[in-house]
Design a protein around this motif. Sequence first.
Motif, mmCIF file in Angstrom:
data_model
loop_
_atom_site.group_PDB
_atom_site.id
_atom_site.type_symbol
_atom_site.label_atom_id
_atom_site.label_comp_id
_atom_site.label_asym_id
_atom_site.label_seq_id
_atom_site.Cartn_x
_atom_site.Cartn_y
_atom_site.Cartn_z
ATOM 1 N N ARG A 17 0.766 -1.218 0.050
ATOM 2 C CA ARG A 17 -0.072 -0.043 0.024
ATOM 3 C C ARG A 17 0.893 1.338 0.039
ATOM 4 N NH1 ARG A 17 -5.167 0.462 3.736
ATOM 5 N NH2 ARG A 17 -5.874 -0.999 1.895
ATOM 6 N N SER A 18 1.836 1.308 0.889
ATOM 7 C CA SER A 18 2.594 2.317 1.094
ATOM 8 C C SER A 18 3.529 2.731 -0.419
ATOM 9 C CB SER A 18 3.824 2.083 2.007
ATOM 10 O OG SER A 18 4.781 3.193 2.023
ATOM 11 N N GLY A 25 1.176 8.546 -5.969
ATOM 12 C CA GLY A 25 1.310 10.342 -5.779
ATOM 13 C C GLY A 25 0.158 10.695 -4.802
ATOM 14 N N ALA A 26 -0.728 9.864 -4.473
ATOM 15 C CA ALA A 26 -2.037 10.140 -3.592
ATOM 16 C C ALA A 26 -2.504 9.035 -2.884
ATOM 17 C CB ALA A 26 -3.157 10.643 -4.281
ATOM 18 N N VAL A 27 -2.688 9.484 -1.628
ATOM 19 C CA VAL A 27 -3.124 8.354 -0.834
ATOM 20 C C VAL A 27 -4.731 8.128 -1.063
ATOM 21 C CG1 VAL A 27 -3.857 8.072 1.507
ATOM 22 C CG2 VAL A 27 -1.596 9.063 1.320
ATOM 23 N N GLU A 28 -5.336 9.132 -1.496
ATOM 24 C CA GLU A 28 -6.835 8.759 -2.012
ATOM 25 C C GLU A 28 -7.109 8.638 -3.406
ATOM 26 O OE1 GLU A 28 -9.502 8.576 0.388
ATOM 27 O OE2 GLU A 28 -7.714 8.872 1.895
ATOM 28 N N ASP A 29 -6.213 8.249 -4.083
ATOM 29 C CA ASP A 29 -6.281 7.701 -5.553
ATOM 30 C C ASP A 29 -7.264 6.702 -5.636
ATOM 31 O OD1 ASP A 29 -5.997 6.881 -8.329
ATOM 32 O OD2 ASP A 29 -3.957 7.769 -8.361
ATOM 33 N N PRO A 30 -8.224 7.012 -6.483
ATOM 34 C CA PRO A 30 -9.330 5.843 -6.708
ATOM 35 C C PRO A 30 -8.728 4.575 -7.396
ATOM 36 C CG PRO A 30 -9.897 7.826 -8.108
ATOM 37 C CD PRO A 30 -8.679 8.105 -7.255
ATOM 38 N N ALA A 31 -7.617 4.669 -7.946
ATOM 39 C CA ALA A 31 -7.174 3.656 -8.621
ATOM 40 C C ALA A 31 -6.504 2.767 -7.613
ATOM 41 C CB ALA A 31 -5.931 3.971 -10.029
ATOM 42 N N LEU A 32 -5.974 3.069 -6.354
ATOM 43 C CA LEU A 32 -5.312 2.625 -5.356
ATOM 44 C C LEU A 32 -5.710 0.980 -5.019
ATOM 45 C CD1 LEU A 32 -2.754 2.704 -3.672
ATOM 46 C CD2 LEU A 32 -4.113 3.769 -2.042
ATOM 47 N N PRO A 33 -7.072 0.933 -4.844
ATOM 48 C CA PRO A 33 -7.707 -0.581 -4.590
ATOM 49 C C PRO A 33 -7.467 -1.397 -5.823
ATOM 50 C CG PRO A 33 -9.218 1.448 -3.928
ATOM 51 C CD PRO A 33 -8.289 1.852 -4.606
ATOM 52 N N ALA A 37 -5.215 -4.736 -5.461
ATOM 53 C CA ALA A 37 -6.004 -5.932 -5.762
ATOM 54 C C ALA A 37 -5.106 -6.717 -6.921
ATOM 55 C CB ALA A 37 -7.148 -5.768 -6.449
ATOM 56 N N ALA A 38 -4.632 -6.098 -7.852
ATOM 57 C CA ALA A 38 -3.627 -6.550 -8.880
ATOM 58 C C ALA A 38 -2.381 -7.147 -8.303
ATOM 59 C CB ALA A 38 -3.218 -5.439 -9.807
ATOM 60 N N ALA A 39 -1.818 -6.451 -7.410
ATOM 61 C CA ALA A 39 -0.507 -6.858 -6.509
ATOM 62 C C ALA A 39 -0.899 -7.904 -5.740
ATOM 63 C CB ALA A 39 0.060 -5.726 -5.380
ATOM 64 N N ALA A 40 -2.192 -8.127 -5.044
ATOM 65 C CA ALA A 40 -2.474 -9.427 -4.388
ATOM 66 C C ALA A 40 -2.472 -10.501 -5.384
ATOM 67 C CB ALA A 40 -3.684 -8.992 -3.439
ATOM 68 N N VAL A 41 -3.311 -10.400 -6.325
ATOM 69 C CA VAL A 41 -3.183 -11.479 -7.492
ATOM 70 C C VAL A 41 -1.937 -11.966 -7.867
ATOM 71 C CG1 VAL A 41 -4.246 -11.979 -9.696
ATOM 72 C CG2 VAL A 41 -5.564 -10.802 -8.063
ATOM 73 N N ARG A 42 -1.065 -10.990 -8.080
ATOM 74 C CA ARG A 42 0.406 -11.619 -8.456
ATOM 75 C C ARG A 42 0.909 -12.404 -7.348
ATOM 76 N NH1 ARG A 42 0.393 -6.088 -10.586
ATOM 77 N NH2 ARG A 42 1.654 -5.442 -8.683
ATOM 78 N N SER A 43 0.818 -11.656 -6.067
ATOM 79 C CA SER A 43 1.450 -12.240 -4.989
ATOM 80 C C SER A 43 0.800 -13.846 -4.650
ATOM 81 C CB SER A 43 1.084 -11.611 -3.668
ATOM 82 O OG SER A 43 1.921 -10.019 -3.774
ATOM 83 N N ALA A 44 -0.447 -13.991 -4.894
ATOM 84 C CA ALA A 44 -1.255 -15.416 -4.754
ATOM 85 C C ALA A 44 -0.786 -16.097 -5.640
ATOM 86 C CB ALA A 44 -2.764 -15.036 -4.636
ATOM 87 N N ALA A 45 -0.809 -15.778 -6.887
ATOM 88 C CA ALA A 45 -0.359 -16.544 -8.068
ATOM 89 C C ALA A 45 1.269 -17.040 -7.815
ATOM 90 C CB ALA A 45 -0.545 -15.937 -9.461
ATOM 91 N N ALA A 46 1.918 -16.059 -7.521
ATOM 92 C CA ALA A 46 3.809 -16.486 -7.402
ATOM 93 C C ALA A 46 3.648 -17.458 -5.948
ATOM 94 C CB ALA A 46 4.372 -15.078 -7.028
ATOM 95 N N ALA A 47 2.877 -17.501 -5.032
ATOM 96 C CA ALA A 47 2.819 -18.437 -3.839
ATOM 97 C C ALA A 47 2.341 -19.429 -4.305
ATOM 98 C CB ALA A 47 2.136 -17.622 -2.687
ATOM 99 N N ILE A 48 1.263 -19.747 -5.093
ATOM 100 C CA ILE A 48 0.703 -20.977 -5.261
ATOM 101 C C ILE A 48 1.641 -21.664 -6.371
ATOM 102 C CG2 ILE A 48 -1.389 -22.186 -6.789
ATOM 103 C CD1 ILE A 48 -3.195 -20.071 -5.121
ATOM 104 N N GLU A 49 2.128 -20.659 -7.289
ATOM 105 C CA GLU A 49 3.054 -21.430 -8.400
ATOM 106 C C GLU A 49 4.276 -21.976 -7.466
ATOM 107 O OE1 GLU A 49 4.957 -22.834 -11.679
ATOM 108 O OE2 GLU A 49 3.019 -22.440 -11.108
ATOM 109 N N HIS A 50 4.921 -21.297 -6.430
ATOM 110 C CA HIS A 50 5.954 -21.667 -5.905
ATOM 111 C C HIS A 50 5.740 -23.095 -5.350
ATOM 112 C CE1 HIS A 50 9.744 -21.259 -3.598
ATOM 113 N NE2 HIS A 50 9.250 -21.679 -2.426
ATOM 114 N N LEU A 51 4.759 -23.026 -4.455
ATOM 115 C CA LEU A 51 4.338 -24.343 -3.759
ATOM 116 C C LEU A 51 4.302 -25.265 -4.815
ATOM 117 C CD1 LEU A 51 3.304 -25.621 -1.116
ATOM 118 C CD2 LEU A 51 1.025 -25.049 -1.741
#
Length: 176
Positions: A17-18, A25-33, A37-51
């Motif tokens: 998030r940080s 460049g903004a804490v309240e950017d509407p694209a932030l969620p 979410a895209a970062a979380a999907v990448r992390s989940a996919a990488a973790a499952i692929e590693h496993l």
Amino acid sequence: MQYVTDDGGLLFDPGTRSALEAFTGAVEDPALPLLEAAAAVRSAAAAIEHLRSAGTGGRGLSAGGFDLLLRLRTSGDGGLPLGELAQQLGVTPRNVTGLVDTLEREGLVRRVPDPADRRSVRAVATEAGLAWLDQFRAPTRAAMTAVFAGLSAAEAEQLRDLCLRLVQGVQGVRNR
């Protein structure tokens, strides 16, 4: 990684998030969620692929190779034409050729001429390939049961739906 819960009771990664707040460049950017979410999907996919990769019994079978072998398992003795495999897997014919090359070197797949079209080649799972899938079934089931233990069946179905909608969104962007 240490995840925390937001005011709505949903997990997030404070480091991601940080970093994304700095990126947008903004804490309240509407694209932030969406970016989170895209970062979380990448992390989940990488973790499952590693496993999954760690559980391939030292064969080093890629996710694409595994998916190809699964498709061949249900294709019958005649296998599938490489072009059809590419369509089913959503990859290029060149990619399928590379996957088949790798699986053929491993003795898991073999190429055979297509009896209906002399110009076409089919891939067929070998007995060793089918045996490998059989041996991989129980550990895969156990691992995925553990990974998804925190989700109800309905949540798992919803997750599947959401992920496939993301795939459709990517396909829509590609087709523009």
